[in-house]
Design an enzyme around this catalytic site. Structure first.
Site, short mmCIF file in Angstrom:
data_model
loop_
_atom_site.label_atom_id
_atom_site.label_comp_id
_atom_site.label_asym_id
_atom_site.label_seq_id
_atom_site.Cartn_x
_atom_site.Cartn_y
_atom_site.Cartn_z
N LYS A 86 12.74 -8.18 109.33
CA LYS A 86 11.26 -7.56 109.57
C LYS A 86 10.48 -7.88 108.54
O LYS A 86 10.95 -8.32 107.43
CB LYS A 86 11.64 -5.86 109.56
CG LYS A 86 10.23 -5.05 110.19
CD LYS A 86 10.73 -5.19 111.63
CE LYS A 86 9.60 -4.38 112.55
NZ LYS A 86 10.09 -4.07 113.89
N GLY A 135 1.44 9.44 122.00
CA GLY A 135 1.08 7.95 121.65
C GLY A 135 0.41 7.51 122.96
O GLY A 135 1.01 7.45 124.00
N GLY A 173 -0.82 3.97 122.76
CA GLY A 173 -1.04 2.38 122.36
C GLY A 173 -0.26 1.88 123.35
O GLY A 173 0.07 1.84 124.47
N ASN A 174 0.26 0.41 122.86
CA ASN A 174 1.11 -0.50 123.83
C ASN A 174 2.12 0.38 124.62
O ASN A 174 2.40 0.26 125.58
CB ASN A 174 1.62 -1.68 122.90
CG ASN A 174 2.04 -2.52 123.94
OD1 ASN A 174 3.51 -2.25 124.23
ND2 ASN A 174 1.71 -3.63 124.20
N ALA A 175 3.07 1.07 123.84
CA ALA A 175 4.29 1.64 124.35
C ALA A 175 3.99 2.78 124.96
O ALA A 175 4.33 2.69 126.32
CB ALA A 175 5.12 1.96 123.29
N GLY A 176 3.22 3.68 124.67
CA GLY A 176 2.87 4.79 125.37
C GLY A 176 1.89 4.56 126.64
O GLY A 176 2.23 5.33 127.61
P1 NAD Z 1 0.35 0.99 118.91
O1 NAD Z 1 -0.55 0.93 117.48
O2 NAD Z 1 -0.24 0.40 120.06
O3 NAD Z 1 0.09 2.74 119.47
C1 NAD Z 1 0.51 3.81 118.59
C2 NAD Z 1 -0.38 5.13 119.17
O4 NAD Z 1 0.28 6.02 118.45
C3 NAD Z 1 -1.60 5.13 119.35
O5 NAD Z 1 -1.88 5.68 120.40
C4 NAD Z 1 -1.97 5.87 118.09
O6 NAD Z 1 -3.38 6.75 118.18
C5 NAD Z 1 -0.96 7.02 118.17
N1 NAD Z 1 -0.59 7.54 116.68
C6 NAD Z 1 -0.86 7.10 115.70
N2 NAD Z 1 -0.44 7.96 114.81
C7 NAD Z 1 -0.19 9.19 115.43
C8 NAD Z 1 0.11 10.52 115.12
N3 NAD Z 1 0.07 10.91 113.56
N4 NAD Z 1 0.53 11.29 115.98
C9 NAD Z 1 0.43 10.96 117.26
N5 NAD Z 1 -0.13 9.91 117.87
C10 NAD Z 1 -0.23 8.89 116.55
O7 NAD Z 1 1.97 1.12 118.75
P2 NAD Z 1 2.95 0.58 119.71
O8 NAD Z 1 3.19 -0.73 119.74
O9 NAD Z 1 2.62 1.44 120.95
O10 NAD Z 1 4.13 1.09 119.03
C11 NAD Z 1 4.31 2.58 119.11
C12 NAD Z 1 5.79 3.04 118.61
O11 NAD Z 1 6.76 2.07 119.48
C13 NAD Z 1 6.23 2.59 117.13
O12 NAD Z 1 7.14 3.46 116.68
C14 NAD Z 1 6.60 1.08 117.25
O13 NAD Z 1 7.56 0.72 116.14
C15 NAD Z 1 7.63 1.37 118.69
N6 NAD Z 1 7.91 0.09 119.22
C16 NAD Z 1 6.81 -0.59 119.74
C17 NAD Z 1 7.18 -1.79 120.43
C18 NAD Z 1 6.12 -2.54 121.13
O14 NAD Z 1 6.59 -3.75 121.71
N7 NAD Z 1 4.92 -2.35 121.17
C19 NAD Z 1 8.58 -2.37 120.58
C20 NAD Z 1 9.35 -1.57 120.07
C21 NAD Z 1 9.17 -0.51 119.04
#
Ligand code: NAD
Length: 420
Positions: free
Chosen positions: A106, A218, A220-223
């Site tokens: 990482k 959430g 973002g990308n995942a949610g």
């Molecule tokens: P992102 O930055 O695209 O989205 C994060 C989301 O979480 C946003 O909607 C943000 O507003 C929200 N958020 C931030 N702080 C918050 C809080 N205190 N309470 C509630 N919501 C909050 O990130 P992502 O890529 O969607 O990643 C989200 C999670 O998934 C992380 O833990 C990341 O490590 C994990 N993850 C993502 C991927 C990927 O491919 N995107 C892969 C593996 C794991």
């Protein structure tokens, strides 16, 4: 005693519990409890005002017994070496559980991307690669995007590394734009992988996903993709979603396009008109069939786990459930599917990208999803089989079973290589 929230200490605690259960060799545990290599770099970057600012970055190679390191690069104002170390360890377990030929790694840089313009971001991205260049490579350690790093940033980083190597090195980094030899299907891979696990878990639980209620923390990308895909693939009823400002809830269900519109117009899903505003804490405690934490770590803890009421907790975020919460959820017989199983779709499609880069032969999106489904389904079944195998010694939760599989594979590789 206050609950431990340092992610690296949590990882070590989870590892120790697994080691106890497996009666592991203490020499092997000593190797696995710390990263093999941890690099801190200071990167001078020319800023728009003509001054040079120095940024601190990290790259941790946790373990490479099974293959090159693999793991994202985070650009975050609160980045810390302990977070990077923990995430690098979790990448080791994640790649091992998926049985793909990587170790874990990482990286991260302490910076606020929102306060930087594109040129500064490019300078920082290239500077980071110059600083860690000798520690990465297609056969050494292969980075990828993570929090606040994008396909464009991956393209700059690949370009910088290629300049240093004097040749094109597409396989040095994954998550590149498709036009720059990224993989089809990478965009929604994490959520898609999570959906394949959800499908298998629902089958095993006898839960019909059609109209099953879902709450997602959430957006973002995942949610975001989890919202879309759970509706599209299974006909789930997403009743609540949130972002950092808070969430919205409507027991009749939320409309995806209207959530996007609310986010675009008001900056938060809380701008959604036909729903009740709720806090992130309330979202977790709603009582739904499927709860998907897809935001940040330490959301379900010793203080709220007894109020969590769901049939399946699908950990799409990294580290959303603490060890104390784990025990409470197990007592409540909630099926909590661990992060490094559920969200491994991203790294699996990253692996596909690397394979395609090395082979110079590119797959269709259909090929990618089929192969992803095969690996996710296999991993879920491996976890269930391990739980069954240990059942005589007492119930084992899914996280511990996933740890047992992952750690066992890394240990075997270290043993064959003669490391202990
Ligand atoms: P992102 O930055 O695209 O989205 C994060 C989301 O979480 C946003 O909607 C943000 O507003 C929200 N958020 C931030 N702080 C918050 C809080 N205190 N309470 C509630 N919501 C909050 O990130 P992502 O890529 O969607 O990643 C989200 C999670 O998934 C992380 O833990 C990341 O490590 C994990 N993850 C993502 C991927 C990927 O491919 N995107 C892969 C593996 C794991």
């Amino acid at each position: 005693m206050p609950e431990e929230l340092n992610p690296f200490k949590i990882m070590q605690q989870q590892l120790e519990e697994t080691a106890d259960m497996m009666h592991l060799d203490s020499e092997a545990i000593a190797i696995l409890k710390e990263p093999m290599q941890s690099v801190t770099v200071n990167i001078p970057v020319k800023m728009r005002d003509g001054k040079t600012k120095t940024f601190t970055g990290f790259r941790v190679l946790y373990n490479n017994a099974r293959g090159p390191g693999k793991g994202g690069i985070r650009f975050h104002p609160e980045e810390s070496i302990d977070t990077v170390k923990a995430l690098a360890a979790w990448m080791t377990w994640k790649c091992s559980l998926a049985n793909i030929p990587y170790g874990g790694a990482k990286g991260g840089v302490i910076c606020d991307t929102k306060a930087m313009n594109e040129e500064e971001l490019e300078n920082l991205s290239r500077g980071y690669i110059r600083a860690v260049g000798k520690f990465i490579g297609p056969d050494i350690d292969v980075p990828a995007p993570d929090v606040y790093t994008t396909p464009q940033i991956m393209a700059w980083m690949m370009d910088e590394y290629s300049k240093m190597a004097g040749k094109n090195c597409f396989g040095v980094i994954t998550g590149k734009p498709v036009e720059m030899w990224g993989s089809e299907g990478r965009g929604d891979a994490t959520a898609m992988g999570g959906m394949y696990v959800l499908r298998e878990a629902a089958k095993a639980q006898g839960l019909n996903l059609k109209n099953a209620t879902v709450a997602i923390q959430g957006f973002g990308n995942a949610g975001n993709f989890a919202f879309q895909l759970s509706k599209k693939l299974f006909g789930c009823n997403v009743v609540a979603v949130s972002d950092s400002a808070g969430g919205v809830y409507n027991k009749q269900g939320l409309d995806y396009d209207k959530c996007i519109e609310a986010k675009q117009k008001t900056g938060s899903v809380q701008g959604y008109a036909k729903a009740d505003k709720i806090t992130n804490e309330e979202l977790l405690e709603l009582g739904v069939d499927v709860l998907i934490p897809a935001a940040i770590e330490n959301q379900v803890t010793g203080s709220n786990a007894d109020r969590i009421n769901t049939k399946i907790l699908l950990e799409l975020a990294n580290g959303p459930v603490t060890p104390q919460a784990d025990k409470i959820l197990a007592e409540k017989k909630i099926l909590d599917l661990p992060d490094f199983l559920v969200n491994s779709g991203g790294v699996i499609v990253s692996y596909f990208e690397w394979v395609q880069n090395i082979g110079g032969y590119y797959w269709t999106a259909d090929d990618v999803y089929k192969r992803l489904d095969t690996i996710m389904t296999r991993s879920f079944k491996d976890v269930v089989e391990t739980q069954k195998a240990y059942a005589k010694k007492g119930a084992m939760n899914a996280r511990t079973a996933a740890y047992v599989i992952a750690v066992d594979r890394v240990m075997k590789a270290m043993k064959y290589r003669g490391w202990y």
